[in-house]
Design a protein around this motif. Structure first.
Motif, PDB file in Angstrom:
ATOM      1  N   ARG A 192       0.739  -1.056  -0.087  1.00  0.00           N
ATOM      2  CA  ARG A 192       0.033  -0.009  -0.197  1.00  0.00           C
ATOM      3  C   ARG A 192       0.882   1.256  -0.207  1.00  0.00           C
ATOM      4  O   ARG A 192       0.638   2.263  -0.670  1.00  0.00           O
ATOM      5  CB  ARG A 192      -0.817  -0.109   1.133  1.00  0.00           C
ATOM      6  N   ILE A 193       2.009   1.378   0.704  1.00  0.00           N
ATOM      7  CA  ILE A 193       2.743   2.266   0.768  1.00  0.00           C
ATOM      8  C   ILE A 193       3.508   2.691  -0.654  1.00  0.00           C
ATOM      9  O   ILE A 193       3.588   3.796  -1.313  1.00  0.00           O
ATOM     10  CB  ILE A 193       3.754   2.387   1.906  1.00  0.00           C
ATOM     11  N   LEU A 194       3.947   1.403  -1.236  1.00  0.00           N
ATOM     12  CA  LEU A 194       4.600   1.604  -2.516  1.00  0.00           C
ATOM     13  C   LEU A 194       3.500   2.183  -3.728  1.00  0.00           C
ATOM     14  O   LEU A 194       3.985   2.840  -4.421  1.00  0.00           O
ATOM     15  CB  LEU A 194       5.378   0.499  -2.593  1.00  0.00           C
ATOM     16  N   GLU A 195       2.264   1.866  -3.477  1.00  0.00           N
ATOM     17  CA  GLU A 195       1.345   2.061  -4.450  1.00  0.00           C
ATOM     18  C   GLU A 195       1.088   3.598  -4.361  1.00  0.00           C
ATOM     19  O   GLU A 195       0.912   4.322  -5.048  1.00  0.00           O
ATOM     20  CB  GLU A 195       0.040   1.429  -3.964  1.00  0.00           C
ATOM     21  N   ARG A 196       0.997   4.233  -3.109  1.00  0.00           N
ATOM     22  CA  ARG A 196       0.827   5.497  -2.861  1.00  0.00           C
ATOM     23  C   ARG A 196       1.830   6.449  -3.130  1.00  0.00           C
ATOM     24  O   ARG A 196       1.883   7.497  -3.541  1.00  0.00           O
ATOM     25  CB  ARG A 196       0.456   5.853  -1.500  1.00  0.00           C
ATOM     26  N   GLU A 197       3.179   5.827  -3.043  1.00  0.00           N
ATOM     27  CA  GLU A 197       4.536   6.495  -3.666  1.00  0.00           C
ATOM     28  C   GLU A 197       4.362   6.735  -4.994  1.00  0.00           C
ATOM     29  O   GLU A 197       5.166   7.598  -5.684  1.00  0.00           O
ATOM     30  CB  GLU A 197       5.624   5.557  -3.303  1.00  0.00           C
ATOM     31  N   LYS A 198       3.711   6.042  -5.803  1.00  0.00           N
ATOM     32  CA  LYS A 198       3.858   6.253  -7.336  1.00  0.00           C
ATOM     33  C   LYS A 198       3.040   7.572  -7.544  1.00  0.00           C
ATOM     34  O   LYS A 198       3.208   8.107  -8.734  1.00  0.00           O
ATOM     35  CB  LYS A 198       3.006   4.937  -7.869  1.00  0.00           C
ATOM     36  N   ASN A 199       1.904   7.843  -6.651  1.00  0.00           N
ATOM     37  CA  ASN A 199       1.428   9.100  -6.971  1.00  0.00           C
ATOM     38  C   ASN A 199       2.308  10.289  -6.867  1.00  0.00           C
ATOM     39  O   ASN A 199       2.230  11.457  -7.646  1.00  0.00           O
ATOM     40  CB  ASN A 199       0.305   9.258  -6.081  1.00  0.00           C
ATOM     41  N   TRP A 200       3.219  10.471  -6.057  1.00  0.00           N
ATOM     42  CA  TRP A 200       4.070  11.433  -5.689  1.00  0.00           C
ATOM     43  C   TRP A 200       5.109  11.285  -6.800  1.00  0.00           C
ATOM     44  O   TRP A 200       5.745  12.450  -7.167  1.00  0.00           O
ATOM     45  CB  TRP A 200       4.943  11.076  -4.363  1.00  0.00           C
TER      46      TRP A 200
END
Length: 628
Positions: free
Chosen positions: A387-395
């Motif tokens: 979940r953290i790595l997936e949100r990192e894609k947005n940044w």
């Protein structure tokens, strides 16, 4: 109060004219200003009651002063000198600097002298009486003069005044000074022992600066290559571990430190892939048990303030391999590296090659399986990391787009102006957009690529793979738990495979799967039995076998011309049938037990024969009457 001109003049009294600045240069003037502020910090009550009068008294001539740039700088120097004296006195007395000079009255506890001085200056900056950056300069000086123990209380004061310091009139003056102050604190702190304090500073910066602030964004993606992991190059004496594995393991940190080098040089990537395979094979060969996970498991309170800097000594390699946290650190580093190599927005030239993508995909699957197997709560830990790595894609996308601001100015509605509401024809906004889109694209609904019904074999293949015991897929992840998937499959089976659809009542959704997709040892479990077919299906099969006999009767022209021929044939055909029936009754009727032992094929044959006789009797009713 009048407004200052170009940020250089700050008006302290209304209706005043510009004058020649009176600098505070001599020691006597400076001492006088210091004495005025010493007496001010000892006063009780809010700073609003006496702060402005204190400044007016410190600057000559009294109450008729416009503080220009030179005088403002002189006042700032005097206040910084006073702050230094207070800190020095606190250190000599052995007191905490933020509590120095604090006295306990009969009713209330007063502040220390340094927080009192900061409150007065903060009020003057907020109201525009002095230059807005003065409070930030005093805070920077205070943190530089304080020990790390005192800095925690100083930073607590900064956190308590965050709302005032973040106001637009102060933020623009002192944001760079505050950023410099926080960065200096982070450099002085230990990343292993002061984790909580470092987190407080980072959280303050995140709240203090706007979300789209570019000063803290690594736009170019530069890596901290100075963070080098040093390990032993030569095998020491008396070490029982495999030293080649030791060097292979710690050499991975060179690639984690600078992931871009792995893409530029294919040789480095092949070396990293080979070394990582060796490490993953070792983790597979030495799985951890639940006892290993509980042995190193910390309480939630201790884990919140606990951080590890792992040592690279070869003597500790055996113990570190048994530590679940150690393995998770290394495997999460692998996932971060893979996520960087697959980062969105890269061109084909900058991205990895096809063979490299395949290797990344296979290694990533192995790493995730190993993370699931590490106790305790391996699956939950992996889900959080994903979940953290997936949100990192947005940044990553946000940085690739040039960090556009998130804040949008409010829309101003003029008095009397009413915002027009768009007319929605289909009930809500989404349906209306879909309806309008269909009008603009009339051929989209008739697109053959859009209207495509999958075959039964193709649709049920994922569920068949779930049922295979060799796959090792847990029951909670089976496709049969997806109601939409099962509902669509039943609709497809009802149209394309009626026999399989009929097995749903006996075996459930797993019985609908075509037998060819199931393993050999499971096919017999879901095979339908002929004896369980409905009576209606039996009659339909009997009707399918009857037409050839009827054709043989009506295709004889001689029989059609001879009026008695038909009756004679019927009598001939009827006699053996009656004889068989009589013979069966005379030879001894079968008991119910014999009927139950009869094979399903025999029962089906008897029922089919009876159906044929019924069809012949019903179809030639008139002829039978004539024969009688």
């Amino acid at each position: 109060m009048a407004e200052s001109t170009s940020g250089l003049r700050i008006l302290l009294h209304q209706h005043q004219q510009d004058r020649v600045p009176t600098p505070i240069s001599c020691h006597s003037e400076r001492d006088r200003v210091l004495e005025i502020f010493r007496s001010a910090i000892l006063k009780s009550g809010p700073p609003a009651d006496f702060a402005l009068e204190t400044v007016q008294e410190a600057i000559k001539p009294q109450r008729q002063t416009v503080l220009v740039q030179d005088e403002n700088q002189s006042l700032e120097n005097a206040l910084r000198t006073l702050l230094q004296e207070l800190v020095s006195s606190a250190v000599q007395s052995g007191e905490v600097i933020m509590q120095f000079g604090q006295s306990i009255d009969d009713e209330e506890s007063t502040q220390g002298q340094i927080p009192r001085l900061l409150d007065i200056v903060l009020y003057l900056c907020e109201k525009g009486h002095v230059e807005g950056g003065m409070i930030f300069q005093l805070l920077e000086d205070l943190t530089e003069m304080s020990t790390m123990r005192d800095c925690k209380e100083v930073f607590g004061y900064i956190e308590s005044k965050q709302d005032i310091l973040g106001k637009q009139e102060l933020f623009g003056r002192g944001k760079l000074v505050m950023l410099r102050t926080c960065n200096q604190l982070l450099r002085r702190l230990s990343k292993a022992n002061d984790v909580v304090f470092c987190g407080r500073i980072l959280m303050f910066l995140a709240h203090f600066f706007p979300l789209s602030e570019r000063s803290a964004v690594n736009i170019k993606g530069v890596f901290n290559t100075s963070n080098e992991t040093k390990y032993e190059k030569d095998a020491p004496k008396g070490v029982s571990i495999d030293f080649n594995f030791y060097k292979t393991f710690w050499s991975l940190q060179e690639h984690f430190c600078n992931p871009a080098s792995s893409m530029v040089a294919p040789i480095k990537w092949h070396k990293f892939s080979a070394n990582l395979t060796v490490v993953l094979d070792t983790f597979d060969a030495q799985p951890l048990t639940d006892d290993d996970g509980n042995a190193n498991n910390l309480d939630e309170e201790d884990a919140a303030a606990f951080s590890i800097k792992y040592l690279t000594s070869s003597k500790l390699m055996g113990l570190e391999l048994k530590d679940p946290s150690f393995r998770r650190h290394v495997l999460v580093q692998c996932l971060i590296l893979f996520d960087y190599l697959k980062a969105p927005g890269k061109n084909d030239e900058d991205g990895p090659s096809e063979s490299m993508k395949e290797e990344i995909r296979s290694c990533e699957e192995r790493v995730k399986k190993l993370l699931e197997m590490i106790p305790p709560k391996g699956k939950g830990f992996l889900q959080n990391i994903e979940r953290i790595l997936e949100r990192e894609k947005n940044w990553v996308w946000w940085k690739r787009d040039g960090c556009p601001p998130f804040e949008k100015p409010p829309t101003e509605i003029k008095p009397g102006q009413v915002k027009k509401r768009r007319r929605i024809l289909m009930g809500n906004k989404e349906l209306h957009q879909l309806w309008m889109w269909a009008d603009k694209n009339p051929n989209a609904l008739d697109d053959p690529n859009r209207i495509k019904t999958p075959s039964i074999m193709e649709y049920w293949k994922p569920l068949a793979e779930d049922m295979d015991p060799k796959a090792g897929i847990e029951a909670e992840y089976h496709h049969k738990n997806n109601r939409v998937y099962c509902w669509k499959g039943l609709r497809f089976s009802a149209r394309q495979d009626l026999e399989g659809f009929s097995r749903f009542n006996d075996f459930g959704i797993e019985g609908v799967i075509p037998p060819d997709l199931l393993p050999l040892e499971m096919r017999s479990k879901y095979q339908s039995k002929p004896a369980e077919r409905s009576k209606r299906a039996k009659k339909e099969e009997a009707k399918d076998t009857t037409p050839p006999q009827e054709d043989s009767q009506f295709t004889n022209p001689a029989a059609e011309m001879d009026g008695g021929g038909i009756g004679g044939e019927l009598e001939d055909s009827g006699v053996p049938m009656d004889a068989d029936a009589v013979g069966a009754s005379q030879s001894g009727a079968q008991t119910p037990e014999d009927n139950s032992k009869q094979s399903p094929a025999a029962e089906l044959g008897q029922e089919a024969g009876q159906s044929e006789a019924e069809v012949e009797m019903d179809g030639d009713g008139e002829t039978d009457t004539e024969a009688e």
